[in-house]
Design a protein around this motif. Structure first.
Motif, PDB file in Angstrom:
ATOM      1  N   ILE A 198     -51.999  39.991 -71.471  1.00 38.75           N
ATOM      2  CA  ILE A 198     -51.237  41.117 -70.687  1.00 38.75           C
ATOM      3  C   ILE A 198     -52.225  41.243 -69.558  1.00 38.75           C
ATOM      4  O   ILE A 198     -51.443  41.723 -68.528  1.00 38.75           O
ATOM      5  CB  ILE A 198     -51.249  42.228 -71.849  1.00 38.75           C
ATOM      6  CG1 ILE A 198     -50.122  41.994 -72.826  1.00 38.75           C
ATOM      7  CG2 ILE A 198     -50.744  43.296 -70.891  1.00 38.75           C
ATOM      8  CD1 ILE A 198     -50.116  42.780 -74.079  1.00 38.75           C
TER       9      ILE A 198
ATOM     10  N   GLY B 281     -50.860  41.510 -65.737  1.00 36.96           N
ATOM     11  CA  GLY B 281     -51.021  42.743 -65.169  1.00 36.96           C
ATOM     12  C   GLY B 281     -51.710  42.569 -63.852  1.00 36.96           C
ATOM     13  O   GLY B 281     -51.254  43.214 -62.866  1.00 36.96           O
TER      14      GLY B 281
ATOM     15  N   ARG C  42     -49.301  47.668 -67.251  1.00 34.43           N
ATOM     16  CA  ARG C  42     -49.530  46.708 -68.207  1.00 34.43           C
ATOM     17  C   ARG C  42     -50.910  46.732 -68.785  1.00 34.43           C
ATOM     18  O   ARG C  42     -51.344  46.628 -70.093  1.00 34.43           O
ATOM     19  CB  ARG C  42     -49.354  45.184 -67.506  1.00 34.43           C
ATOM     20  CG  ARG C  42     -47.951  45.246 -67.448  1.00 34.43           C
ATOM     21  CD  ARG C  42     -47.727  43.789 -67.352  1.00 34.43           C
ATOM     22  NE  ARG C  42     -46.350  43.809 -66.847  1.00 34.43           N
ATOM     23  CZ  ARG C  42     -45.636  42.543 -66.480  1.00 34.43           C
ATOM     24  NH1 ARG C  42     -46.192  41.482 -67.066  1.00 34.43           N
ATOM     25  NH2 ARG C  42     -44.174  42.364 -66.259  1.00 34.43           N
TER      26      ARG C  42
ATOM     27  N   ARG D 214     -51.369  49.503 -71.155  1.00 36.74           N
ATOM     28  CA  ARG D 214     -51.120  49.049 -72.299  1.00 36.74           C
ATOM     29  C   ARG D 214     -51.911  48.099 -73.063  1.00 36.74           C
ATOM     30  O   ARG D 214     -52.310  48.342 -74.278  1.00 36.74           O
ATOM     31  CB  ARG D 214     -49.527  48.305 -72.350  1.00 36.74           C
ATOM     32  CG  ARG D 214     -48.914  48.089 -73.633  1.00 36.74           C
ATOM     33  CD  ARG D 214     -47.467  47.694 -73.184  1.00 36.74           C
ATOM     34  NE  ARG D 214     -47.239  46.801 -74.377  1.00 36.74           N
ATOM     35  CZ  ARG D 214     -46.676  45.639 -73.896  1.00 36.74           C
ATOM     36  NH1 ARG D 214     -46.706  45.212 -72.706  1.00 36.74           N
ATOM     37  NH2 ARG D 214     -46.471  44.647 -74.967  1.00 36.74           N
TER      38      ARG D 214
END
Lengths: 490, 267
Positions: free
Chosen positions: A34, A38, A46, A49
């Protein structure tokens, strides 16, 4: 105090069951992908997150898990890999199996060719979290300092989110080790860098860390000077904003700006997430004292909030003493819970309260008696001094001047005459009270509207662009029509 | 020994000598020279460089600034006091792990608290107070100032005045005298609100004047609105005028309009 820093639950390193390891490792790998995506798409969201997911995993972090993750992400035998691995305890016999597993996965996914700075910083953060949870503060200090040195040379917006977390744990590890003063210069430098790079989240975090640093040593003067001169902008993170409000409230309390202090402290207590119990207790303690200093009596249910009864008990008894206006009781309570108050750093504030106790007592007297001799006032207030009558006289005189009691003094006869309280509804007072309440409600509504946040609907962007074009066309046509109509009028 | 250090200590000895002789002009001259010389040492704040003579240099610098603070009290110069105190403060706060504590520390900190009290800078007073440990608060010099502030806030002015007799240090007297003036103004302010009238004799006693003449001069100078008749001081004029019965229509209109505007925004 350490409780209130950690807004998240204090992670207790759970005993790792070996079957849980692979799934946690998979999670970490997922998170790292991720972060990668990102970083490539330059989407800060992202990365935020990914961090959220990480903190859910925090309890599961173990040395073998971390070392296999490092093997996966970093180039084996690289300088960074060696440095980070040195902080981890050397793998034991039983973990060898895992290593083999991770080694194969590293071959399967040769992503580590070109290391992204985001991932590098992320690895630092993971190791740091692990070290703090393991209570190895010296290693944590070394690790965080190394990461800060590396961070200073990076200038990428996608790193900022991870960096702000790293700043926090950097300061936290030094605080746990008791060397907070050491890093003050460094934090100031970092704050300057963040300001120059327009990294607002970093500025916010670092400003709070600096305030915390100053307040840790009771340097209220420096804290206030920094706070008033640092650039302010709309808060990015609720947690940081809560902390800021709390520090602000503390500073204002010390500087006797009680009304503003109360506002900040109550707001901090309300905004804090319900999991942050320690932080909310601290906020409540300070807010209670400030309200007492303002001459208010906090409601009973403030003390009865779930999970806080015990911590707020000393303050409850204190409030009781102030409410009754009994100087002896107040002194007893202050003495009885002296160690608690000292630990909370509220001792000096409680000394200030003495004056409020006297005022309350005086107000009670003035309500109950229409005329009372000063000697009796002194006796009722239990002023133990050499010349009680003269003391009582000047205390009453000052209370009258400050508007605490409605009365007048007669020096020749030595008594205090309470004034009849007139009908309050014949004055403009109710009007003012209503006005301030209405203004408060309206302001609250406006703030609530302003605080509403909507996720940026990026996926609808293209669609809406087309629609916008359509709408524009329609509008132009409409405008043309109107113009024509206007022309017709002439 | 470092020649620069020798020069400073010689000069400082001369300073102390004239200080004992109460030759304050000479002291001020020497002090300026000393301060210039002190800037040459790298071990002093804010650099705190680790030079071989660091401890010695820090000690002598601290000593010099302590004397400077006391000198400013003797010459009754409050601005100089503030300047010198701020220069001295880092020696107490930041150099405390390099130096043995100074015996002058608490008297000077107490003196500073007293100064803030006299200048009515209560917020700063409390900010300074927070810096002190609980052991420091027990020190008589600090305690004196803290208790004064409490009595002052309560309004127990008698206690403030009687505290002059129990000063822990002779340098405190200057500020206590200044405090007495502040207290007189406070009492005057309270009296005009609390009493309808006072006999001249009582007023004289309360405001700490020794003769009627002084009292009358004070009244004409500071409170010309007080009335003197029948051997008493009347404060009637200073009282607030009766509440106005008129309806503040303009204000009400403004308020109602603003409510309407806000409501429109909501609906």
């Amino acid at each position: 105090m350490s409780e209130d820093v950690e807004m998240k639950d204090q992670a207790t390193p759970s005993q790792s069951v070996s079957s849980a390891l692979p799934s946690a490792l998979q999670h970490l790998k997922g998170i790292s992908s991720i972060i990668e995506s990102g970083s490539y798409s330059k989407e800060v969201r992202r990365i935020a997150r990914a961090l959220r997911l990480t903190f859910a995993l925090r309890r599961k972090l173990t040395a073998p898990l971390l070392s296999s993750f490092l093997d996966y992400v970093l180039v084996p035998a690289s300088e960074l890999h060696a440095k980070l691995s040195s902080y981890l305890p050397s793998p034991k016999e039983g973990d060898r199996e895992m290593e083999v597993d991770s080694a194969t996965s590293a071959i399967q996914n040769p992503v580590a060719k070109h290391l992204l700075p985001e991932l590098e910083i992320y690895c630092y953060l993971l190791v740091l979290l692990f070290l703090i949870d393991q209570k190895r503060y010296d290693a944590a200090k070394a690790c965080s300092s190394a990461s800060i040195v590396r961070l200073k040379s990076l200038n990428r917006r996608t790193v900022d989110v991870i960096a702000s977390r790293l700043y926090f744990y950097y300061s936290y590890s030094y605080e746990l080790a008791g060397d907070l003063a050491e890093i003050r210069g460094n934090l100031l430098a970092l704050h300057r860098i963040a300001t120059l790079r327009h990294d607002e989240l970093g500025q916010e975090t670092l400003l709070n860390l600096l305030l915390r640093n100053y307040l840790h040593y009771n340097l209220y003067d420096q804290a206030e000077k920094l706070r008033s001169k640092a650039p302010r902008f709309e808060a990015h993170s609720n947690q940081q904003f809560c902390r800021y409000l709390f520090y602000l409230g503390k500073i204002r309390t010390i500087q006797l700006e009680y009304t503003d202090a109360k506002e900040s402290l109550l707001q901090a207590a309300r905004k804090a997430p319900s999991a942050a119990r320690g932080f909310r207790i601290q906020c409540n303690k300070w807010a209670l004292i400030v309200r007492l200093l303002l001459g208010e009596v906090p409601e009973r249910n403030v003390f009865m909030q779930r999970g806080m009864e015990k911590a707020l008990r000393p303050y409850f008894e204190l409030t009781n003493a102030v409410r009754i206006g009994d100087l002896d009781l107040f002194m007893n309570v202050a003495e009885k819970f002296g160690t608690t108050f000292n630990r909370d750093g509220t001792h000096n504030l409680i000394v200030r309260l003495r004056h409020n106790v006297i005022r309350t007592g005086l107000r009670n007297i003035s309500i109950s008696y229409s005329r009372i001799s000063l000697a009796d006032v002194a006796k009722k207030l239990r002023l133990n001094s050499a010349n009680p009558v003269a003391d009582a006289e000047s205390i009453v005189a000052k209370a009258i001047r400050d508007g605490a009691v409605e009365a007048s003094l007669d020096h020749a006869d030595g008594w205090m005459v309470s004034k009849e309280t007139g009908d309050i509804y014949s004055t403009n007072e109710p009007q003012f009270a209503f006005n301030s309440r209405i203004a408060f409600c309206l302001n609250m509504h406006n703030e609530a509207v302003r605080a509403l946040r909507f996720p940026p609907n990026t996926h609808k962007e293209k669609e809406s662009a087309e629609k916008r074009r359509e709408r524009h066309q329609q509008e132009q046509e409409l405008a043309k029509h109107i113009e024509e109509e206007d022309d017709d009028d002439f | 020994m470092d020649p620069k250090l020798t020069e400073v200590s010689q000069l400082f000895d001369r300073f102390k000598a004239s200080f004992l002789r109460n030759d304050y002009d000479n002291c001020s001259n020497l002090l300026s020279q000393l301060k210039v010389l002190l800037t040459g040492f790298r071990s002093l704040p804010p650099l705190f460089a680790d030079t071989p003579n660091a401890v010695h240099e820090l000690t002598i610098a601290r000593d010099i600034y302590e004397h400077a603070v006391v000198l400013s009290v003797k010459t009754e110069d409050q601005d100089a006091f503030e300047r010198d105190f701020f220069q001295l403060k880092p020696y107490y706060t930041d150099a405390c792990n390099r130096l043995p504590p100074s015996p002058q520390e608490y008297p000077i900190l107490g003196l500073n608290l007293l100064r803030l009290l006299v200048q009515n800078r209560i917020a700063e007073f409390h900010t300074e107070l927070e810096l002190l440990s609980s052991a420091a608060l027990e020190n008589p010099c600090i305690k004196h100032a803290v208790e004064l502030e409490q009595s002052f806030m309560e309004g127990a002015y008698n206690r403030v005045l009687s505290a002059r007799q129990t000063v822990p240090h002779d340098t405190y007297v200057y500020f206590m005298d200044l405090l007495a003036k502040t207290v007189r103004d406070e009492i005057a302010g309270c009296s005009e609100k609390a009493y309808d009238y006072l006999s001249i004799k009582d007023a004289k006693q309360m405001l700490l004047f020794s003769s009627d003449q002084e009292l009358l001069e004070y009244i004409t100078e500071e409170h010309p609105e007080w009335e003197i008749k029948n051997g008493s001081v009347y404060f009637q004029k200073a009282k607030e005028s009766a509440p106005c019965k008129e309806i503040p229509s303009l204000q009400l209109i403004n308020q109602t309009l603003s409510y309407a505007r806000e409501l429109e925004r909501i609906v």
